[in-house]
Write a protein that holds these residues in place. Structure first.
Motif, PDB file in Angstrom:
ATOM      1  N   LYS A 362       0.846  -1.184   0.000  1.00  0.00           N
ATOM      2  CA  LYS A 362       0.000   0.000   0.000  1.00  0.00           C
ATOM      3  C   LYS A 362       0.887   1.241   0.000  1.00  0.00           C
ATOM      4  O   LYS A 362       1.686   1.439   0.920  1.00  0.00           O
ATOM      5  N   VAL A 363       0.764   2.053  -1.038  1.00  0.00           N
ATOM      6  CA  VAL A 363       1.550   3.280  -1.166  1.00  0.00           C
ATOM      7  C   VAL A 363       0.760   4.416  -0.524  1.00  0.00           C
ATOM      8  O   VAL A 363      -0.353   4.735  -0.955  1.00  0.00           O
ATOM      9  N   MET A 364       1.329   5.013   0.519  1.00  0.00           N
ATOM     10  CA  MET A 364       0.626   6.028   1.284  1.00  0.00           C
ATOM     11  C   MET A 364       1.029   7.450   0.900  1.00  0.00           C
ATOM     12  O   MET A 364       0.411   8.400   1.358  1.00  0.00           O
ATOM     13  N   GLU A 365       2.081   7.635   0.095  1.00  0.00           N
ATOM     14  CA  GLU A 365       2.590   8.966  -0.189  1.00  0.00           C
ATOM     15  C   GLU A 365       2.238   9.396  -1.611  1.00  0.00           C
ATOM     16  O   GLU A 365       1.772   8.600  -2.441  1.00  0.00           O
ATOM     17  N   THR A 366       2.525  10.675  -1.918  1.00  0.00           N
ATOM     18  CA  THR A 366       2.146  11.256  -3.196  1.00  0.00           C
ATOM     19  C   THR A 366       3.221  11.107  -4.263  1.00  0.00           C
ATOM     20  O   THR A 366       3.030  11.594  -5.384  1.00  0.00           O
ATOM     21  N   SER A 367       4.321  10.454  -3.973  1.00  0.00           N
ATOM     22  CA  SER A 367       5.387  10.301  -4.970  1.00  0.00           C
ATOM     23  C   SER A 367       4.967   9.390  -6.124  1.00  0.00           C
ATOM     24  O   SER A 367       5.646   9.352  -7.147  1.00  0.00           O
ATOM     25  N   ALA A 368       3.869   8.659  -5.971  1.00  0.00           N
ATOM     26  CA  ALA A 368       3.395   7.770  -7.035  1.00  0.00           C
ATOM     27  C   ALA A 368       2.510   8.484  -8.045  1.00  0.00           C
ATOM     28  O   ALA A 368       2.019   7.839  -8.985  1.00  0.00           O
TER      29      ALA A 368
END
Length: 452
Positions: A362-368
């Motif tokens: 689960k990617v929680m940050e906005t870098s994606a």
């Protein structure tokens, strides 16, 4: 005879009310108040026995002894990483997760290792000692020095711990233990709150490491009142899908280390085994890479992690196209597709868009944001992206690319795994350059699309 008392307790935050009302005034939740009869007067929150709270001596901040307590290594590098370096004496750690995720297995492995060098006590309230012994035998764990007790009474647990004085105390789980002076059932708001306060008070006063197992609700959040998470020092969540043998241990709260730290384990016949190189697991790409696949670098706690992001764009047969996201925020996908139309000239309003983070992360940050849009464009145009390309960056509503933290460390981690090209925001472009990697710096989303 004591007068019977009836109060209404909010199941979300634990606030008490003398009469029922539709909305909790403290947390704003609706229809969360439930009736509790014969409830003992709640103990003050400050009486939970936190470190140093008992002496009451007033000191200057400069006079406080800053000597750090020696940490106790748990025996697992990934577990210690999420904890911030090891177990701290007098701390309380809460481990939650879905049924079957491996919470009891992880704690049993840890205690069997620590029992070789110190006094430990494993309190089981959900399983019999025979079941725990069978699991230890199946996993091949050393069990000749670990002490175990089947008990659900908090008073008995603390009384036994005072006699044996263990360095590590595990209570499995907080939802099944109870206090005798509270008439509500185990697992209720009052029981969980007061039982946790009693156990935390004992741990703080004696310097014992307290490890609690917590259940989760059907929506994946930690069960019990919200005040439970405020009492403890460290909250960890063990996650993993039923069809995957990998488990991720994420730090939700940590007073002694970095928040959002991630540890990766593999569930095997011998229990949970550490994954030394998580990026290699999540980058097991197919031999022939299809369109819509791109690798990005996310920052988890104190280290970078390479994950593969996949997007599939297809013409929708419905009036309302579907937006399906696994591992990312669905609302953010809708916002980014609008930015792509406005500032990238690509309209996907009539297309079904499916996005997946490979490996169940689960990617929680906005870098994606940037790699997500690049993968969507790749699938929309049916053009394969280079296999040695990575991208990361936050996309603003005006189409600008915003920097993300630790950009240089992300690029170095990608170069270490053989990636040769990167598209990043201008502010994340390294001044000295990265050996063996071509870094393309873009100011806007349109420039990033041109770089492809």
């Amino acid at each position: 005879m004591a007068k019977k008392k009836t109060v209404y307790v909010c199941s979300d935050c634990g606030s008490d009310y003398s009469k029922w009302q539709g909305q909790c005034s403290d947390c704003g939740a609706w229809n969360t108040l439930s009736e509790m009869r014969n409830v003992a007067p709640a103990r003050a929150s400050g009486s939970a026995g936190y470190a140093g709270a008992a002496d009451g001596e007033v000191k200057r901040l400069s006079e406080i002894d800053l000597q750090e307590l020696p940490r106790i290594p748990s025996g697992g590098r990934e577990f210690d990483l999420v904890l911030g370096g090891g177990l701290v004496p007098g701390s309380c750690v809460l481990i939650g997760g879905e049924p079957g995720a491996g919470k009891s297995t992880l704690l049993l492995q840890t205690l069997c290792h620590l029992a070789e060098s110190m006094e430990t006590l494993y309190v089981t309230g959900e399983e019999s000692p025979q079941q725990v012994a069978m699991r230890a035998q199946r996993l091949g764990l050393p069990s000749d020095k670990l002490h175990i007790m089947a008990e659900t009474s908090v008073e008995t647990i603390c009384h036994t711990a005072e006699k044996r004085q263990p360095k590590i105390l595990v209570v499995d789980s907080i939802q099944v233990v109870h206090l005798a002076d509270i008439s509500s059932a185990p697992g209720s708001v009052s029981q969980v709150r007061e039982a946790a306060a009693h156990l935390v008070r004992y741990a703080k006063q004696t310097g014992t490491v307290l490890l609690l197992v917590g259940h989760v609700t059907k929506d994946g959040t930690l069960a019990g009142p919200k005040v439970l998470e405020h009492m403890i020092d460290c909250s960890l969540m063990l996650e993993g899908s039923a069809d995957s043998r990998f488990r991720t241990l994420r730090g939700i709260k940590n007073r002694f280390g970095a928040v959002n730290e991630l540890g990766v384990f593999a569930m095997t016949e011998a229990g949970l085994k550490e994954v030394n190189n998580p990026s290699a697991i999540f980058l097991s790409r197919a031999g022939e890479i299809a369109s819509g696949s791109l690798v990005t670098v996310v920052w988890e706690g104190t280290r970078p992690l390479l994950v593969e992001l996949q997007a599939l764009v297809d013409e929708s047969p419905f009036n309302n196209p579907r937006r399906v996201v696994v591992g990312l925020d669905q609302n953010r996908l809708a916002m980014l597709l609008a930015v792509l139309h406005r500032h990238g000239g690509i309209m996907a309003a009539d297309q079904d868009v499916f996005v997946n983070i490979v490996g169940g992360v689960k990617v929680m940050e906005t870098s994606a944001d940037l790699p997500l849009l690049l993968a969507v464009v790749s699938s929309f145009r049916d053009q394969t992206l280079p296999s040695d390309l990575i991208a990361f960056g936050e996309v603003g509503l005006s189409g600008e690319l915003r920097p993300v933290p630790s950009g240089v460390e992300r690029l170095r981690e990608a170069a270490k795994h053989g990636f040769k090209r990167a598209i990043v925001p201008v502010a994340n472009s390294p001044k000295q350059g990265i050996q063996g990697m071509e870094v393309i710096a873009a100011k806007t989303l349109a420039e990033a699309l041109e770089a492809l």
